[in-house]
Design an enzyme around this catalytic site. Structure first.
Site, mmCIF file in Angstrom:
data_model
loop_
_atom_site.group_PDB
_atom_site.id
_atom_site.type_symbol
_atom_site.label_atom_id
_atom_site.label_comp_id
_atom_site.label_asym_id
_atom_site.label_seq_id
_atom_site.Cartn_x
_atom_site.Cartn_y
_atom_site.Cartn_z
ATOM 1 N N GLU A 35 0.987 -1.244 -0.036
ATOM 2 C CA GLU A 35 -0.067 0.031 -0.120
ATOM 3 C C GLU A 35 0.796 1.308 0.149
ATOM 4 O O GLU A 35 0.563 2.430 -0.814
ATOM 5 C CB GLU A 35 -0.930 -0.079 1.105
ATOM 6 C CG GLU A 35 -2.234 -1.063 1.164
ATOM 7 C CD GLU A 35 -2.739 -1.259 2.370
ATOM 8 O OE1 GLU A 35 -3.866 -0.988 2.497
ATOM 9 O OE2 GLU A 35 -2.207 -1.755 3.347
ATOM 10 N N GLU A 113 21.274 9.017 28.942
ATOM 11 C CA GLU A 113 20.681 8.217 27.987
ATOM 12 C C GLU A 113 21.775 7.532 27.204
ATOM 13 O O GLU A 113 22.968 7.618 27.516
ATOM 14 C CB GLU A 113 20.208 9.308 26.743
ATOM 15 C CG GLU A 113 21.410 10.271 26.333
ATOM 16 C CD GLU A 113 20.955 11.438 25.648
ATOM 17 O OE1 GLU A 113 19.557 11.806 25.694
ATOM 18 O OE2 GLU A 113 21.822 11.988 24.839
ATOM 19 N N LYS A 115 24.881 5.827 24.793
ATOM 20 C CA LYS A 115 25.704 6.555 23.910
ATOM 21 C C LYS A 115 25.907 5.629 22.837
ATOM 22 O O LYS A 115 26.117 4.465 22.930
ATOM 23 C CB LYS A 115 26.958 6.817 24.561
ATOM 24 C CG LYS A 115 27.821 7.404 23.886
ATOM 25 C CD LYS A 115 29.353 7.602 24.619
ATOM 26 C CE LYS A 115 30.398 8.263 23.951
ATOM 27 N NZ LYS A 115 30.779 7.546 22.613
ATOM 28 N N ASP A 117 27.324 4.046 19.346
ATOM 29 C CA ASP A 117 28.694 4.095 18.920
ATOM 30 C C ASP A 117 28.458 4.111 17.323
ATOM 31 O O ASP A 117 28.558 3.069 16.420
ATOM 32 C CB ASP A 117 29.324 2.876 19.050
ATOM 33 C CG ASP A 117 30.861 2.856 18.640
ATOM 34 O OD1 ASP A 117 31.447 3.756 18.339
ATOM 35 O OD2 ASP A 117 31.416 1.679 18.894
ATOM 36 N N TYR A 225 20.710 13.408 19.378
ATOM 37 C CA TYR A 225 21.033 13.539 20.470
ATOM 38 C C TYR A 225 21.221 14.940 21.219
ATOM 39 O O TYR A 225 21.470 15.028 22.337
ATOM 40 C CB TYR A 225 22.417 12.880 20.630
ATOM 41 C CG TYR A 225 23.640 13.471 20.141
ATOM 42 C CD1 TYR A 225 24.191 14.508 20.582
ATOM 43 C CD2 TYR A 225 24.344 12.616 18.867
ATOM 44 C CE1 TYR A 225 25.206 14.986 19.877
ATOM 45 C CE2 TYR A 225 25.404 13.058 18.399
ATOM 46 C CZ TYR A 225 25.982 14.331 18.926
ATOM 47 O OH TYR A 225 27.122 15.101 18.356
ATOM 48 N N LYS A 313 31.433 4.732 29.996
ATOM 49 C CA LYS A 313 31.520 3.679 28.965
ATOM 50 C C LYS A 313 31.221 2.290 29.543
ATOM 51 O O LYS A 313 31.902 2.069 30.860
ATOM 52 C CB LYS A 313 33.037 3.591 28.237
ATOM 53 C CG LYS A 313 33.410 4.820 27.767
ATOM 54 C CD LYS A 313 32.650 4.983 26.562
ATOM 55 C CE LYS A 313 33.168 4.314 25.135
ATOM 56 N NZ LYS A 313 34.234 4.954 24.484
ATOM 57 N N CYS A 408 46.350 -27.558 0.754
ATOM 58 C CA CYS A 408 44.984 -27.505 1.110
ATOM 59 C C CYS A 408 44.526 -28.282 2.121
ATOM 60 O O CYS A 408 44.989 -29.719 1.730
ATOM 61 C CB CYS A 408 44.048 -27.712 -0.183
ATOM 62 S SG CYS A 408 42.319 -27.868 0.437
ATOM 63 N N CYS A 411 42.021 -30.949 0.367
ATOM 64 C CA CYS A 411 42.395 -31.958 -1.079
ATOM 65 C C CYS A 411 43.828 -32.036 -1.154
ATOM 66 O O CYS A 411 44.098 -32.906 -2.082
ATOM 67 C CB CYS A 411 41.547 -31.311 -2.499
ATOM 68 S SG CYS A 411 42.435 -29.579 -2.696
ATOM 69 N N CYS A 426 43.527 -22.245 -2.354
ATOM 70 C CA CYS A 426 43.621 -23.656 -2.896
ATOM 71 C C CYS A 426 43.637 -23.563 -4.343
ATOM 72 O O CYS A 426 42.731 -22.810 -4.903
ATOM 73 C CB CYS A 426 42.574 -24.521 -2.499
ATOM 74 S SG CYS A 426 42.229 -26.097 -3.191
ATOM 75 N N CYS A 431 38.666 -29.038 -5.956
ATOM 76 C CA CYS A 431 38.563 -29.289 -4.351
ATOM 77 C C CYS A 431 37.197 -29.538 -3.891
ATOM 78 O O CYS A 431 36.493 -28.428 -4.003
ATOM 79 C CB CYS A 431 39.473 -28.248 -3.654
ATOM 80 S SG CYS A 431 39.249 -28.280 -1.838
HETATM 81 S S1 IVH Z 1 26.294 14.488 23.549
HETATM 82 C C1 IVH Z 1 29.515 18.101 23.310
HETATM 83 N N1 IVH Z 1 24.883 12.307 23.417
HETATM 84 O O1 IVH Z 1 29.608 10.484 20.949
HETATM 85 C C2 IVH Z 1 29.196 16.622 22.819
HETATM 86 N N2 IVH Z 1 26.901 12.573 22.128
HETATM 87 O O2 IVH Z 1 32.369 10.957 21.855
HETATM 88 C C3 IVH Z 1 28.019 16.393 23.318
HETATM 89 N N3 IVH Z 1 27.221 10.289 20.673
HETATM 90 O O3 IVH Z 1 30.206 13.511 19.169
HETATM 91 C C4 IVH Z 1 27.632 15.047 22.801
HETATM 92 N N4 IVH Z 1 25.460 9.233 21.577
HETATM 93 O O4 IVH Z 1 28.813 11.646 18.043
HETATM 94 C C5 IVH Z 1 25.982 12.917 23.076
HETATM 95 N N5 IVH Z 1 23.532 10.559 23.589
HETATM 96 C C6 IVH Z 1 24.698 11.034 23.081
HETATM 97 C C7 IVH Z 1 25.563 10.522 22.112
HETATM 98 C C8 IVH Z 1 26.721 11.073 21.808
HETATM 99 C C9 IVH Z 1 26.626 9.170 20.930
HETATM 100 C C10 IVH Z 1 28.514 10.459 20.038
HETATM 101 C C11 IVH Z 1 28.577 11.836 19.518
HETATM 102 C C12 IVH Z 1 29.701 12.774 20.045
HETATM 103 C C13 IVH Z 1 30.563 11.486 20.684
HETATM 104 C C14 IVH Z 1 31.309 11.891 21.909
#
Ligand code: IVH
Length: 677
Positions: A35, A113, A115, A117, A225, A313, A408, A411, A426, A431
């Site tokens: 849809e 909140e 973080k 990666d 963020y 972290k 190998c 074989c 190989c 094989c």
């Molecule tokens: S606040 C002034 N909040 O982590 C910097 N950053 O190592 C304020 N990141 O550059 C950043 N999750 O790219 C903030 N909940 C979060 C985040 C976050 C991932 C990244 C962001 C930042 C880097 C810092």
């Protein structure tokens, strides 16, 4: 121009934006994909008839434009700083003490909140329309990746809100979900290419594609963020701002909580840490922020980090075990890969890790990994476990130094390491290991889709000398299969019928099934769009390979690989044989042959299934009108649980969501509902 059409177009766009938001941001679609496609087709048709009414914020304009030569460097309006890291509750208390020293007289609240990666970006909106997106770069200036960010379906190209000013610069983190990452890597490996090491690298690579059409093929995602200049907005603090941004249709960072004390912050961080593997993306910690913007301004920043925020972290998920043995795996292209087998297997990030690829001989030598060694292994999110290092203190002297075989392991043929490559291959095309991998690949769901023909059966057929290449499959009969173990009249007939049915798959799947190096599903699809038949492609690949590179997304490496493959007499003979046996080598138009029995149902997949890769299971669900989401929520209808499942299975059980094993899943695909329904 009639105001009627303009109105009709705007209404349609609003409707599509609403459904995009329900699908990509809220994870709660209200209409089927079909849809949705119809709405989009209608909009495309109207815009084609009235090109003067096309606007940059139209949902049709996410992908488009020609590749750029290079990215334009753009200065950030406000620097993008990084965060200072902490690794323990104690260090969070020290952060709190520093903040309180700097602003002693004031009562404050924090927001904590997740973080993510991923890759940081800045996003500028004017009058509620997305106009520019820039990577973090060195923090002062970054690359203009606007065209690529437009392909991020969860990012609104426009928003309409009473609470959020139309002129605003948002900060967000672009990421790839684990499911997309796995799919992408499976595709790369199927095409004989090196997989990405982790989702962040894959996301960064996709965001830095010069051709946004390629980025669009790799579904990136984003979480907002923060704001670049909160003082220019009406919001009092981070939590209120993020709530309003979310309300305006943006995906914001999850697990956000406003908390009155650092102890409450620590409790929240530790509680989220416990479930870090529930997320379908890499979250490497929590970010703790002084909530009030006024106080953030008072606290200011050092040259590198704000004083009002800090990262906590999560401890790296690591474990030690011993390398019982280093095995050698022979792939489809003959590449021999060392694999560490662990004893004992270890629990890491919610899964049992029994083995880990060591990638190639250079890597094993660099880390000096020996059989018998105690090693530190690590697992990031849902992603592939890796050996970080050998714990040399634990060496007893009995460890066996690594030796890469010259022949190998399957074989016995000589191995050859082509110049500039990391893999030894190989050299024997016959094989059995290569044959097994080639035939298994040929039968895969995304290739010729031969049901009942998994790796075990392929192995059995090779051992019984019934097949040595894919063409032999088409000569199998019930009589030939019956003497084999585990084959009865019915199972033999089923396999023969499945093989026969595969003849009709058509050019795109056939091309992918051939297992040409660097030619994945996507490339096969593009080639089949361009050439109506295999003969037409072969003619160009052999005689005018340069022309292949004129096709979007086909580069020199792939063009050369196609030329080599089709110039090889053995491959020519195989293709000839397959065509004679009735395998269709022309393009066929496919209409969805399966009924939409799973329409509107949301699935979560966890653990390994024996008959399907994750991507194949997802395709099977989607082909029947269902969809696959990454995390278990109230909207999940079923969780498919394979071997070594992650925590998603427990979450489903505790929420009372039906869990399906592979058999029940197949029943459901066939349109039979589980008994408790
Ligand atoms: S606040 C002034 N909040 O982590 C910097 N950053 O190592 C304020 N990141 O550059 C950043 N999750 O790219 C903030 N909940 C979060 C985040 C976050 C991932 C990244 C962001 C930042 C880097 C810092």
């Amino acid at each position: 121009m009639s105001a009627g059409v303009r109105n009709q177009i705007e209404k349609l766009r609003d409707k599509i934006r609403y459904h995009e938001r329900m699908y990509y941001v809220e994870d709660a679609p209200e209409i089927s994909d079909r849809e949705f496609d119809l709405l989009m087709e209608e909009l495309l048709r109207l815009e084609a008839e009235h090109p003067e009414l096309v606007t940059s914020d139209s949902p049709t304009q996410r992908v488009g434009g020609e590749p750029v030569g290079e990215f334009r460097a753009v200065a950030h309006t406000h620097p993008m700083l990084s965060l200072d890291n902490t690794y323990s509750p104690e260090e969070l208390r020290e952060f709190d003490a520093r903040v309180c020293r700097l602003i002693p007289e004031i009562e404050l609240a924090y927001t904590a909140e997740l973080k993510i990666d991923g890759v940081g970006v800045s996003l500028r909106y004017e009058e509620g329309v997305f106009v520019q997106g820039i990577t973090r770069g060195d923090g002062r200036s970054g690359d203009d990746v606007t065209a690529n960010l437009r392909t991020v379906r969860s990012l609104p190209l426009r928003f309409d809100s009473q609470a959020v000013p139309g002129e605003i610069e948002l900060r967000g983190e672009v990421y790839l979900s684990h499911s997309v990452f796995q799919h992408m890597n499976a595709e790369r490996e199927a095409a004989g290419e090196l997989p990405f090491a982790n989702p962040r690298n894959a996301a960064a690579g996709s965001l830095r594609q010069l051709d946004s059409r390629i980025t669009a093929r790799r579904p990136l995602n984003i979480f907002i963020y923060g704001l670049a200049a909160p003082e220019a907005t009406p919001f009092a603090g981070h939590d209120a701002a993020m709530a309003a941004i979310e309300e305006a249709g943006f995906p914001v960072i999850e697990e956000r909580r406003q908390l009155p004390t650092i102890e409450a912050v620590i409790d929240h961080c530790l509680a989220v840490q416990e479930k870090r593997h529930h997320f379908d993306y890499d979250a490497d910690g929590m970010v703790v922020k002084v909530d009030a913007y006024e106080l953030q301004e008072k606290l200011g920043a050092t040259a590198k980090h704000p004083r009002w925020a800090i990262a906590y972290k999560f401890p790296a998920e690591q474990a030690t075990t011993t390398v019982k043995e280093i095995e050698f795996n022979v792939g489809r292209t003959g590449a021999v890969t060392p694999v560490a087998i662990f004893d004992p297997p270890v629990e890491l990030g919610g899964a049992t890790v029994r083995r880990a690829t060591l990638h190639n001989e250079d890597e094993v030598r660099r880390k000096d990994i020996r059989e018998g060694d105690t090693v530190l292994i690590e697992r990031g999110g849902d992603v592939i476990p890796k050996v970080v290092m050998v714990i040399t203190d634990k060496r007893t002297g009995d460890e066996k130094p690594f030796e890469m075989p010259n022949t190998c392991p399957v074989c016995g043929a000589a191995l050859h390491r082509p110049e500039g490559e990391v893999a030894r291959r190989c050299t024997n095309a016959a094989c059995p290991a290569q044959q097994r991998e080639r035939i298994t690949h040929f039968a895969r769901r995304a290739a010729m889709d031969i049901e009942h023909l998994g790796p075990k059966v392929v192995e059995q057929l090779i051992e019984a000398e019934l097949v040595s290449d894919v063409a032999d499959l088409y000569g199998l009969t019930v009589e030939k299969l019956l003497p084999l173990e585990r084959f009865a009249e019915k199972s033999a007939a089923n396999l023969v019928a499945a093989i026969e049915a595969s003849k009709e798959r058509g050019l795109y799947r056939f091309l992918f099934a051939l297992g040409i190096r660097h030619v994945g599903e996507r490339a096969a699809d593009i080639l089949a769009e361009k050439f109506a038949s295999l003969d037409a492609l072969i003619e160009v690949a052999q005689n005018h390979p340069d022309q292949l590179q004129e096709i979007p997304e086909i580069g020199p490496v792939m063009a050369e690989s196609l030329r080599l493959f089709f110039s090889e007499p053995k491959n020519q003979a195989l293709i000839e044989k397959l065509a004679t046996l009735g395998v269709v080598t022309e393009r066929v138009r496919t209409v969805p042959a399966v009924s939409q029995v799973l329409s509107g149902k949301a699935f979560v997949l966890t653990g390994a299934l024996s008959g399907y890769t994750r991507e194949e299971a997802a395709k099977a669900i989607e082909a029947r009108g269902g969809r696959v989401t990454s995390s278990v929520s109230a909207k999940t209808d079923y969780v498919v649980v394979g071997a070594d499942p992650g925590s998603k299975a427990d979450q489903a059980r505790s929420r009372g969501i039906p869990c399906l094993d592979e058999k029940a899943f197949e029943e459901l695909l066939a349109g039979r509902l589980p008994e408790d329904e």
